[in-house]
Design an enzyme around this catalytic site. Structure first.
Site, PDB file in Angstrom:
ATOM      1  N   ARG A   1      -2.230  23.091 -13.623  1.00 22.46           N
ATOM      2  CA  ARG A   1      -1.306  22.073 -14.144  1.00 22.46           C
ATOM      3  C   ARG A   1      -1.546  21.804 -15.644  1.00 22.46           C
ATOM      4  NH1 ARG A   1       0.848  17.093 -10.431  1.00 22.46           N
ATOM      5  NH2 ARG A   1       2.125  16.076 -11.972  1.00 22.46           N
TER       6      ARG A   1
ATOM      7  N   HIS B   1       0.524  19.525 -26.408  1.00 25.17           N
ATOM      8  CA  HIS B   1       0.341  18.091 -26.192  1.00 25.17           C
ATOM      9  C   HIS B   1      -0.947  17.526 -26.794  1.00 25.17           C
ATOM     10  CE1 HIS B   1       3.844  18.411 -23.711  1.00 25.17           C
ATOM     11  NE2 HIS B   1       3.753  17.170 -23.251  1.00 25.17           N
TER      12      HIS B   1
ATOM     13  N   GLU C   1      -3.924  18.156 -10.627  1.00 23.02           N
ATOM     14  CA  GLU C   1      -4.365  18.493 -11.979  1.00 23.02           C
ATOM     15  C   GLU C   1      -5.835  18.888 -12.064  1.00 23.02           C
ATOM     16  OE1 GLU C   1      -3.002  15.699 -14.884  1.00 23.02           O
ATOM     17  OE2 GLU C   1      -3.108  17.211 -16.436  1.00 23.02           O
TER      18      GLU C   1
ATOM     19  N   ASN D   1       0.492  21.058 -20.561  1.00 23.36           N
ATOM     20  CA  ASN D   1       0.100  20.323 -21.768  1.00 23.36           C
ATOM     21  C   ASN D   1       0.159  21.160 -23.031  1.00 23.36           C
ATOM     22  OD1 ASN D   1      -0.418  17.731 -20.733  1.00 23.36           O
ATOM     23  ND2 ASN D   1      -2.258  18.539 -19.750  1.00 23.36           N
TER      24      ASN D   1
ATOM     25  N   GLU E   1      10.591  19.671 -24.225  1.00 24.61           N
ATOM     26  CA  GLU E   1       9.911  20.010 -22.958  1.00 24.61           C
ATOM     27  C   GLU E   1      10.568  21.244 -22.318  1.00 24.61           C
ATOM     28  OE1 GLU E   1       7.164  18.546 -22.005  1.00 24.61           O
ATOM     29  OE2 GLU E   1       7.210  16.471 -22.745  1.00 24.61           O
TER      30      GLU E   1
ATOM     31  N   ARG F   1       0.816  -1.234   0.000  1.00 19.90           N
ATOM     32  CA  ARG F   1       0.000   0.000   0.000  1.00 19.90           C
ATOM     33  C   ARG F   1       0.844   1.277   0.000  1.00 19.90           C
ATOM     34  NH1 ARG F   1      -2.714  -3.239   3.458  1.00 19.90           N
ATOM     35  NH2 ARG F   1      -4.554  -4.176   2.514  1.00 19.90           N
TER      36      ARG F   1
ATOM     37  N   HIS G   1       8.140  11.223 -28.086  1.00 21.98           N
ATOM     38  CA  HIS G   1       7.193  12.180 -27.501  1.00 21.98           C
ATOM     39  C   HIS G   1       7.631  13.632 -27.746  1.00 21.98           C
ATOM     40  CE1 HIS G   1       4.362  13.923 -24.690  1.00 21.98           C
ATOM     41  NE2 HIS G   1       5.369  14.492 -24.039  1.00 21.98           N
TER      42      HIS G   1
ATOM     43  N   LYS H   1       8.197  23.597 -12.959  1.00 21.95           N
ATOM     44  CA  LYS H   1       7.268  22.474 -12.749  1.00 21.95           C
ATOM     45  C   LYS H   1       6.861  22.406 -11.281  1.00 21.95           C
ATOM     46  CE  LYS H   1       5.671  17.992 -13.891  1.00 21.95           C
ATOM     47  NZ  LYS H   1       5.773  16.723 -14.590  1.00 21.95           N
TER      48      LYS H   1
ATOM     49  N   LYS I   1       3.357  12.012 -10.650  1.00 23.30           N
ATOM     50  CA  LYS I   1       2.491  11.145 -11.466  1.00 23.30           C
ATOM     51  C   LYS I   1       3.255   9.881 -11.803  1.00 23.30           C
ATOM     52  CE  LYS I   1      -0.267  14.227 -14.313  1.00 23.30           C
ATOM     53  NZ  LYS I   1      -0.606  14.430 -15.725  1.00 23.30           N
TER      54      LYS I   1
ATOM     55  N   HIS J   1       0.014  14.401 -28.693  1.00 20.71           N
ATOM     56  CA  HIS J   1      -0.456  13.054 -28.334  1.00 20.71           C
ATOM     57  C   HIS J   1      -1.169  12.401 -29.513  1.00 20.71           C
ATOM     58  CE1 HIS J   1      -0.501  13.969 -23.734  1.00 20.71           C
ATOM     59  NE2 HIS J   1       0.623  13.394 -24.094  1.00 20.71           N
TER      60      HIS J   1
HETATM   61  N1  LIG Z   1       5.038  11.017 -14.891  1.00 23.79           N
HETATM   62  C1  LIG Z   1       5.050  12.091 -15.632  1.00 23.79           C
HETATM   63  O1  LIG Z   1       4.686  13.182 -15.196  1.00 23.79           O
HETATM   64  C2  LIG Z   1       5.551  11.990 -17.040  1.00 23.79           C
HETATM   65  C3  LIG Z   1       5.787  13.152 -17.779  1.00 23.79           C
HETATM   66  C4  LIG Z   1       6.313  13.016 -19.063  1.00 23.79           C
HETATM   67  C5  LIG Z   1       6.592  11.761 -19.580  1.00 23.79           C
HETATM   68  N2  LIG Z   1       6.335  10.651 -18.831  1.00 23.79           N
HETATM   69  C6  LIG Z   1       6.650   9.292 -19.350  1.00 23.79           C
HETATM   70  O2  LIG Z   1       8.040   9.215 -19.572  1.00 23.79           O
HETATM   71  C7  LIG Z   1       8.280   8.194 -20.547  1.00 23.79           C
HETATM   72  C8  LIG Z   1       9.334   8.687 -21.511  1.00 23.79           C
HETATM   73  O3  LIG Z   1      10.516   8.946 -20.796  1.00 23.79           O
HETATM   74  P1  LIG Z   1      11.934   9.068 -21.536  1.00 23.79           P
HETATM   75  O4  LIG Z   1      11.803   9.955 -22.706  1.00 23.79           O
HETATM   76  O5  LIG Z   1      12.934   9.362 -20.495  1.00 23.79           O
HETATM   77  O6  LIG Z   1      12.119   7.601 -22.171  1.00 23.79           O
HETATM   78  P2  LIG Z   1      12.863   6.274 -21.662  1.00 23.79           P
HETATM   79  O7  LIG Z   1      12.786   6.099 -20.223  1.00 23.79           O
HETATM   80  O8  LIG Z   1      12.345   5.166 -22.536  1.00 23.79           O
HETATM   81  O9  LIG Z   1      14.375   6.559 -22.083  1.00 23.79           O
HETATM   82  C9  LIG Z   1      14.714   6.730 -23.438  1.00 23.79           C
HETATM   83  C10 LIG Z   1      15.818   5.743 -23.870  1.00 23.79           C
HETATM   84  O10 LIG Z   1      17.068   6.199 -23.361  1.00 23.79           O
HETATM   85  C11 LIG Z   1      17.703   5.156 -22.614  1.00 23.79           C
HETATM   86  N3  LIG Z   1      18.479   5.851 -21.581  1.00 23.79           N
HETATM   87  C12 LIG Z   1      18.003   6.448 -20.465  1.00 23.79           C
HETATM   88  N4  LIG Z   1      18.989   7.120 -19.852  1.00 23.79           N
HETATM   89  C13 LIG Z   1      20.099   6.931 -20.568  1.00 23.79           C
HETATM   90  C14 LIG Z   1      21.437   7.399 -20.440  1.00 23.79           C
HETATM   91  N5  LIG Z   1      21.799   8.234 -19.465  1.00 23.79           N
HETATM   92  N6  LIG Z   1      22.334   7.006 -21.366  1.00 23.79           N
HETATM   93  C15 LIG Z   1      21.962   6.203 -22.400  1.00 23.79           C
HETATM   94  N7  LIG Z   1      20.712   5.755 -22.584  1.00 23.79           N
HETATM   95  C16 LIG Z   1      19.797   6.119 -21.677  1.00 23.79           C
HETATM   96  C17 LIG Z   1      16.594   4.281 -22.133  1.00 23.79           C
HETATM   97  O11 LIG Z   1      17.021   2.991 -21.861  1.00 23.79           O
HETATM   98  C18 LIG Z   1      15.638   4.341 -23.327  1.00 23.79           C
HETATM   99  O12 LIG Z   1      16.066   3.424 -24.317  1.00 23.79           O
HETATM  100  C19 LIG Z   1       6.941   7.890 -21.198  1.00 23.79           C
HETATM  101  O13 LIG Z   1       6.508   6.636 -20.757  1.00 23.79           O
HETATM  102  C20 LIG Z   1       6.028   8.985 -20.676  1.00 23.79           C
HETATM  103  O14 LIG Z   1       4.681   8.562 -20.542  1.00 23.79           O
HETATM  104  C21 LIG Z   1       5.834  10.749 -17.580  1.00 23.79           C
HETATM  105 ZN   LIG Z   2       5.317  15.981 -22.500  1.00 20.50          ZN
END
Ligand SMILES: NC(=O)c1ccc[n+]([C@@H]2O[C@H](COP(=O)([O-])OP(=O)(O)OC[C@H]3O[C@@H](n4cnc5c(N)ncnc54)[C@H](O)[C@@H]3O)[C@@H](O)[C@H]2O)c1
Ligand SMILES: [Zn+2]
Length: 375
Positions: free
Chosen positions: A251, A258, A247, A255, A195, A131, A275, A237, A153, A262
């Protein structure tokens, strides 16, 4: 209280003000090896799990685990596949089993070491195991450092859609080691910049100006510039999340770009556009729409298109009439839609946006089809 950032020799600290759940974001080079010391100050239990992916773990897990060990923590490493597929309930279950096997208990904690995928997944595991147990974010992509690791999130995908299962679960600490960005593929770095630029447009004209000036330094991964800019993005942020944790209003400004972004990701099949690439096109289109709806000047719209191009990001998409129809339908399915109406975040000028703006399909089509801006 507003979020504040202040300067230590090489490390910037941003406070996320959420009452009893407030936490710090530390940004700077070489922080991985200090993780254990920082965790010790949080008075967490002695057992923990480091969740990471197959690209990140081989590079950084050793220094993280050594640092934890030095501070008296007993850690187990859980390695998940790299990429979006890891954000699944199957992988969540695999993590639960590993936690139980390592006898993690209520006071134990999880370290999310990786990009946004690992952060969302590990955060969701932490939010639900027993939990809810504590977790610490150690983001290693630019996108994760400026966006996904801050705000609480967490969640995973279902076959029927992205991020459909999740929770709000704030980390106890976010540690952004700028040095980890050295190994990030350039395409991922550029996607993170989409971003970063967004924060300038929605909140901070000065930041936008600095980005116009310093973009090359960021693309060269110059540590001081990265540290300063990431800290400013986190402050923004934190400010926004501090005012609207769950949100219900403000917040929404996060977007910007976005709604269209999206939809582009959705109709082109997840994976074709990163993205950041999709929201780059979305933000340029939103700027064009802003010119019509809110009288944003053509100069501001030009500057917006120009900076995304300079960052090496796409700013336009060629769509057939059928694809365009699909895109409009996808926009309507976005979970940000309420009562069937698509609401946009639009800019009055660089640094100031308004949310909840009604936009007709025609305006969207025009913004995507015609390009009044130089390309
Ligand atoms: N929670 C939130 O508020 C929020 C906000 C925006 C995005 N997201 C989520 O984030 C995700 C995307 O995140 P991302 O763009 O970081 O993608 P990711 O985590 O897939 O990383 C991108 C790629 O880079 C590699 N990688 C990571 N760090 C590295 C490093 N230092 N050196 C070499 N390779 C590295 C990873 O293995 C992956 O292949 C999505 O699932 C999205 O929904 C969440
Ligand atoms: Zn985004």
């Amino acid at each position: 209280m507003p979020a504040i950032a202040f300067m230590l020799p090489h490390v910037r600290i941003v406070n996320v003000p959420l009452g009893a759940r407030s936490y710090e974001i530390k940004i700077g080079p070489g922080l991985l090896s200090e993780l254990g010391r920082h965790c010790a100050r949080l008075k967490l239990g002695n057992r923990c799990a480091v969740i990471s992916d197959r690209n990140v773990a081989p590079r950084f897990a050793r220094v993280v685990q050594q640092s934890l060990k030095k501070a008296g923590f007993d850690s187990v490493l859980i390695t998940v596949p790299a990429g979006e597929t890891a954000k699944s309930l199957k992988v969540v279950e695999h993590c639960y089993d590993a936690l139980a096997k390592h006898r993690l208990e209520r006071k134990s904690f999880i370290v999310a070491l990786g990009g946004g995928v690992v952060g969302d997944l590990a955060g969701f595991v932490a939010a639900t195991y027993l939990r809810g147990i504590a977790f610490v974010q150690v983001p290693t992509t630019l996108l994760a450092q400026v966006d996904s690791s801050v705000g609480g999130k967490v969640g995973v995908n279902l076959k029927s859609g992205k991020n459909l299962v999740g929770a709000f679960h704030q980390p106890r600490l976010v540690l952004c080691d700028i040095n980890t960005l050295k190994t990030l593929p350039l395409r991922e770095l550029r996607a993170g910049l989409a971003e970063v630029i967004k924060y300038g447009i929605i909140y901070d004209a000065e930041l936008f100006k600095r980005l116009e000036r310093d973009l090359k330094k960021l693309l060269r991964r110059e540590p001081k510039t990265l540290t300063d800019v990431i800290a400013r993005c986190c402050e923004i942020k934190a400010d926004v999340v501090g005012q609207d944790e769950t949100e219900s209003g403000l917040r929404a400004i996060l977007n910007f770009g976005h709604t269209i972004g999206h939809a582009i990701e959705n109709i082109s099949g997840y994976g074709k556009y990163l993205h950041g690439e999709a929201i780059s096109i979305g933000q340029v289109a939103a700027a064009k729409i802003s010119g019509v709806v809110l009288d944003m000047t053509i100069q501001d719209a030009e500057r917006i298109a120009k900076i995304f191009r300079a960052a090496g990001l796409p700013t336009q998409i060629r769509l057939t009439p059928v694809q365009l129809k699909k895109l409009l339908a996808a926009m309507r399915l976005d979970k940000k839609v309420s009562a069937g109406e698509i609401k946009f975040v639009l800019a009055k000028r660089i640094g100031e946006v308004i949310w909840n703006q009604k936009v007709s399909d025609e305006l969207v089509v025009n913004a995507l089809n015609h390009s009044p801006l130089s390309s």
